[in-house]
Design an enzyme around this catalytic site. Sequence first.
Site, PDB file in Angstrom:
ATOM      1  N   ARG A  80      41.862  40.636  48.783  1.00  0.00           N
ATOM      2  CA  ARG A  80      40.532  40.695  48.173  1.00  0.00           C
ATOM      3  C   ARG A  80      40.341  39.432  47.370  1.00  0.00           C
ATOM      4  O   ARG A  80      41.255  38.634  47.207  1.00  0.00           O
ATOM      5  CB  ARG A  80      40.290  41.980  47.349  1.00  0.00           C
ATOM      6  CG  ARG A  80      41.451  42.615  46.659  1.00  0.00           C
ATOM      7  CD  ARG A  80      42.066  41.860  45.516  1.00  0.00           C
ATOM      8  NE  ARG A  80      41.066  41.373  44.598  1.00  0.00           N
ATOM      9  CZ  ARG A  80      41.177  40.331  43.836  1.00  0.00           C
ATOM     10  NH1 ARG A  80      42.307  39.608  43.857  1.00  0.00           N
ATOM     11  NH2 ARG A  80      40.236  39.937  43.021  1.00  0.00           N
ATOM     12  N   GLY A  81      39.097  39.276  46.860  1.00  0.00           N
ATOM     13  CA  GLY A  81      38.766  38.016  46.192  1.00  0.00           C
ATOM     14  C   GLY A  81      38.089  37.115  47.228  1.00  0.00           C
ATOM     15  O   GLY A  81      38.614  36.926  48.337  1.00  0.00           O
ATOM     16  N   ASP A 110      31.503  35.822  43.869  1.00  0.00           N
ATOM     17  CA  ASP A 110      31.510  36.282  45.262  1.00  0.00           C
ATOM     18  C   ASP A 110      30.381  35.677  46.066  1.00  0.00           C
ATOM     19  O   ASP A 110      30.482  35.537  47.280  1.00  0.00           O
ATOM     20  CB  ASP A 110      31.451  37.806  45.312  1.00  0.00           C
ATOM     21  CG  ASP A 110      32.773  38.366  44.838  1.00  0.00           C
ATOM     22  OD1 ASP A 110      32.953  38.532  43.619  1.00  0.00           O
ATOM     23  OD2 ASP A 110      33.649  38.580  45.698  1.00  0.00           O
ATOM     24  N   LYS A 122      32.353  40.533  40.202  1.00  0.00           N
ATOM     25  CA  LYS A 122      32.796  41.918  39.999  1.00  0.00           C
ATOM     26  C   LYS A 122      31.934  42.668  38.987  1.00  0.00           C
ATOM     27  O   LYS A 122      31.551  42.113  37.957  1.00  0.00           O
ATOM     28  CB  LYS A 122      34.264  41.887  39.550  1.00  0.00           C
ATOM     29  CG  LYS A 122      34.927  43.211  39.299  1.00  0.00           C
ATOM     30  CD  LYS A 122      34.818  44.170  40.439  1.00  0.00           C
ATOM     31  CE  LYS A 122      35.326  43.621  41.753  1.00  0.00           C
ATOM     32  NZ  LYS A 122      34.875  44.443  42.923  1.00  0.00           N
TER      33      LYS A 122
HETATM   34  O1  MRU Z   1      36.326  43.448  44.993  1.00  0.00           O
HETATM   35  P1  MRU Z   1      37.139  42.204  44.843  1.00  0.00           P
HETATM   36  O2  MRU Z   1      38.451  42.416  44.182  1.00  0.00           O
HETATM   37  O3  MRU Z   1      37.243  41.455  46.151  1.00  0.00           O
HETATM   38  O4  MRU Z   1      36.273  41.304  43.864  1.00  0.00           O
HETATM   39  C1  MRU Z   1      36.766  40.070  43.479  1.00  0.00           C
HETATM   40  C2  MRU Z   1      35.916  39.368  42.488  1.00  0.00           C
HETATM   41  O5  MRU Z   1      34.885  39.849  42.068  1.00  0.00           O
HETATM   42  C3  MRU Z   1      36.347  37.991  42.104  1.00  0.00           C
HETATM   43  O6  MRU Z   1      36.012  37.715  40.786  1.00  0.00           O
HETATM   44  C4  MRU Z   1      35.652  36.978  43.017  1.00  0.00           C
HETATM   45  O7  MRU Z   1      35.851  37.313  44.362  1.00  0.00           O
HETATM   46  C5  MRU Z   1      36.095  35.607  42.785  1.00  0.00           C
HETATM   47  S1  MRU Z   1      37.736  35.378  43.336  1.00  0.00           S
HETATM   48  C6  MRU Z   1      38.184  33.768  43.164  1.00  0.00           C
END
Ligand code: MRU
Length: 348
Positions: A45-46, A238, A249
Amino acid sequence: MIPTLEWTPEGVNFLDQTKLPLEETYVVATDYKQVARVIRDMIVRGAPAIGVSAAMGVALGIERSEAQTLPELTAEVAVICDTLAATRPTAVNLFWGIGQVRERYNELAAKATPIPEIKTAVVELAKRLYDEDIAACKRMGAFGAELLPMQGTVLTHCNAGALATCGYGSALGVVRAAVERGHKIDVLADETRPFLQGARLTAWELMKDNIKTTVLCDNMSAALMAQGRIQAVIVGADRIAANGDTANKIGTYGVSILAKEHGIPFYVAAPFNTIDMATATGAGIPIEQRDPREVTHSNGKQMTPDGVGIENPAFDVTPAKYIAAIITERGVLRAPFEASIRAMAASR
Ligand code: MRU
């Protein structure tokens, strides 16, 4: 370096982030459907990590295809891309990663390139995107480090670290770069309900690097800001709309308002491919809704009465007006973001 994901002869190897911090285990995806499952179930994820995983997923699908003719393979590529694109809607990097490999495939197919050569080329491209992501994180770190105080406490939300990228991190990459340059930085990590990326992942990876880290429940930062205990906020993204509005997030928006109220700079660090020029404002960013069970249950234990209503949006949008700067690998963007983003996009 933390091995978030890696192309191997067996398939794509993923550190299973759902098991951290208690278990460091790996999942090997040997076909594109398994890569799609790994993304959907948040084993990886991320946004940047999702983007490169998706690119590797398309490359893996092409590499493992048994198609004997280009028309057959082209039909399969469409299914592979659609399957990966249906996993998570918010991080634009997913669509970017799929698009990079698909474009390369289309170019080679248009020239009637032999299938074995196409397979080699798309795998090489996916591996290159991995290397470029790490290099981009390092450059973000170099640009962003000087924005952080020489001494102080930085709040972050979710995990925008090595685990959310191919290594080093975006927001946490900036923290790492500042520490490497001699800044004395302590990190406050919002726990980030309901998936606990802050408590489980940010704390885990920063502790591995000996960066002093303290976990906060999501409702605690206002009080700490009021006490003067936070000098800067830095988060990842994202998807960033063309006007600078930033999806990250769930909970990030609230933190940005708190930072504004307390006169604390709120920074976003993200690779340039997180900017979606096709989406004019944050209102156009699709927000993923996840399984209510993530909210109703904690560690398998039910926390809410049967039948109660549940909300579980995975992301929210921080309006550009709350963002002091957006740190990218090409440089630091400042308000007015619409103009600065357009100029940076045009400079390549
Ligand atoms: O739901 P996730 O864990 O994929 O969400 C991740 C985030 O919101 C991060 O802050 C974002 O992807 C930036 S990661 C460098």
